[in-house]
Design an enzyme around this catalytic site. Sequence first.
Site, PDB file in Angstrom:
ATOM      1  N   ASN A 424       0.854  -1.415   0.099  1.00 21.80           N
ATOM      2  CA  ASN A 424       0.041  -0.044   0.006  1.00 21.80           C
ATOM      3  C   ASN A 424       0.790   1.241   0.141  1.00 21.80           C
ATOM      4  O   ASN A 424       1.096   1.885  -1.049  1.00 21.80           O
ATOM      5  CB  ASN A 424      -0.804  -0.059   1.192  1.00 21.80           C
ATOM      6  CG  ASN A 424      -1.851   1.245   1.101  1.00 21.80           C
ATOM      7  OD1 ASN A 424      -1.705   2.017   0.331  1.00 21.80           O
ATOM      8  ND2 ASN A 424      -3.029   1.143   2.018  1.00 21.80           N
ATOM      9  N   ASP A 425       1.422   1.674   1.315  1.00 17.96           N
ATOM     10  CA  ASP A 425       2.174   2.910   1.125  1.00 17.96           C
ATOM     11  C   ASP A 425       3.415   3.015   0.391  1.00 17.96           C
ATOM     12  O   ASP A 425       3.670   4.100  -0.236  1.00 17.96           O
ATOM     13  CB  ASP A 425       2.728   2.982   2.823  1.00 17.96           C
ATOM     14  CG  ASP A 425       1.659   3.186   3.593  1.00 17.96           C
ATOM     15  OD1 ASP A 425       0.659   3.843   3.339  1.00 17.96           O
ATOM     16  OD2 ASP A 425       1.788   2.409   4.617  1.00 17.96           O
ATOM     17  N   VAL A 426       3.912   1.865   0.008  1.00 16.37           N
ATOM     18  CA  VAL A 426       5.200   1.766  -1.029  1.00 16.37           C
ATOM     19  C   VAL A 426       4.666   2.054  -2.380  1.00 16.37           C
ATOM     20  O   VAL A 426       5.473   2.348  -3.445  1.00 16.37           O
ATOM     21  CB  VAL A 426       5.962   0.427  -0.932  1.00 16.37           C
ATOM     22  CG1 VAL A 426       6.501   0.370   0.276  1.00 16.37           C
ATOM     23  CG2 VAL A 426       5.027  -0.691  -1.653  1.00 16.37           C
ATOM     24  N   THR A 427       3.388   2.274  -2.745  1.00 19.59           N
ATOM     25  CA  THR A 427       2.822   2.853  -4.153  1.00 19.59           C
ATOM     26  C   THR A 427       2.323   3.981  -3.961  1.00 19.59           C
ATOM     27  O   THR A 427       1.703   4.506  -4.911  1.00 19.59           O
ATOM     28  CB  THR A 427       1.901   1.798  -4.459  1.00 19.59           C
ATOM     29  OG1 THR A 427       0.599   1.631  -3.841  1.00 19.59           O
ATOM     30  CG2 THR A 427       2.450   0.344  -4.736  1.00 19.59           C
ATOM     31  N   ALA A 466       1.217   3.677   7.638  1.00 18.34           N
ATOM     32  CA  ALA A 466       1.534   5.014   7.971  1.00 18.34           C
ATOM     33  C   ALA A 466       0.269   5.793   8.131  1.00 18.34           C
ATOM     34  O   ALA A 466       0.261   6.815   8.622  1.00 18.34           O
ATOM     35  CB  ALA A 466       2.075   5.621   6.635  1.00 18.34           C
TER      36      ALA A 466
END
Lengths: 497, 93
Positions: A424-427, A466
């Site tokens: 999720n956050d890494v995209t 996050a």
Amino acid sequence: MHTDLIVAVPAWVLLAYLISGVCFILALRGLSGPESSRRGNRLGIIGMTIAVVTTLVTHVPWGIGESPLREQGGAVFDWSTIGLILGAILIGGVIGLVTARKIQMTAMPQLVAAFHSLVGMAAVLVGAAAYLNPEAFGIAVRITPIYGPSIINILPVSRIEMGLGVAIGAITFSGSVIAFLKLNGNMSGKPILLPLRHVINLGTLVAILGLIAYFTQDQAPWVFFTIAGLSFAIGFLLIIPIGGADMPVVISMLNSYSGWAAAAMGFTLHNSAMIITGALVGSSGAILSYIMCRAMNRSFISVIAGGFGGATSSGDAAAIDRPFKRGSAEDAAFLMKQADQVIIVPGYGMAVSQAQHALKEMADRLKAEGVRVKYAIHPVAGRMPGHMNVLLAEANVPYDEVFELEDINSEFAQTDVAFVIGANDVTNPAAKTDKGSPIYGMPVLDVEKARTVLFVKRSMGGVGYAGVDNELFYRDNTMMLLADAKKMVEEIVKALG
Amino acid sequence: MDFISILSIFVLACFVGYYVVWSVTPALHTPLMSVTNAISSVIVVGALIAAAAAGSASSKWLGLVAVALASVNIFGGFAVTARMLAMYKKRDR
């Protein structure tokens, strides 16, 4: 009258430990590529065997010739000691081998945390043993007064080394236990924030260092055991405020600590194999922590201070109302079948639902249709460094189809479908554009540049670690596939026919 | 060995560690952690010395427990690393 108890060690013993240290260096060197790594692991085993056999030969009372330890010089063959040692190795070895064989690859972070805690505990026990019987380790001076019993004084340098070793070992132990409980789900991954925790932690650390300094003046048991006790406490206190998603940093950091603990014990024992290994492992963990922090664009201090990922929910209600496109497994199968290139972006969600085998099958079907399939791995995807790579390797994904962030990021623009599964956050493109976002500045995978983004996610409610909403969900070129990751992939495989 | 020689070994080994670990490919970072785990159990050397020494029963037993704990790590660490490394395969063409 002074009797120096430091025993001269034969040269071949020093050489053997040195060779063992060199084997460990080569073991790590082998990890520069998958092919050489297997040989490296064997060298590691050889190094360990050399170290253990050398120690057994020189220290166990075999009763043959003269033992280098004076107390046991020419002692009779001591069956009970030998039996106990071999028994301890056997028990530990069986537990270790069975665990290593049975463990699921998805549980690797927990296993590594558990192993770290054992190294920490072993360091504490060795430190305590050395404290209780310093003569056996050749780190004491016996003073025999004319009247009264003789006094055994531990050398001041050894006291510092011993104190540091026990402190680092204890921190490694209790910190790893907490990390294990969090990773294994026995304890909530949410950070636990005590009031005044920074003051308490700093105070405890200062107290430990002060006591180690005082230990050089007074070798009383209370000093030694208070150092150990406070260090156990600080290990717990340091890790409980750190959230589940910061675990890649924590686990690397504890890896580093276990190395420094071994090095400190190596100083105490004047053993080069332990010092070399400790330095290697210590720097390895430190470098991994640095890589993980850089991949999250966070400072090491802010990770250690903890509390990240605690605030969630506030934005959720608003987020759910925004319109998004929802797709089915058939839609996804159709889109990917038409594509020239599909890039799969796995994350922790893939590990949780054990979707890697189904994913490999999907990739195989697509390849049979003439689609190029690649995998893109973000450094902090998962719960430990390299977590995703191991899971894909387990599912028999060839490693030359798996790419790191910087090697593949430019390819998304020429890619038809980006298939995000459990990441999720890494995209999140907000990391590049939204200065107010907590993840601003973090390097992310440019999945939104692909013609279509397929995003597998359990539901729209949850947010990444996050605690920020992902802008990507509401884009025109994004299709949300809302289901359990493994189930969704299996359905896509079915739809691909 | 005197303190300075030991310190020299330590400092040089830190540099070796620094350069060796940077050369590890990111795909193998998990095996790196498990193998560093296994080799840091070289602390078993200290445990064996304590377990073999005469003079203090409590020290001996602490040593024996440490030998068992470190053995879990040595056997488990190398075995799980070998298991992982065996999975990394090239594309068969």
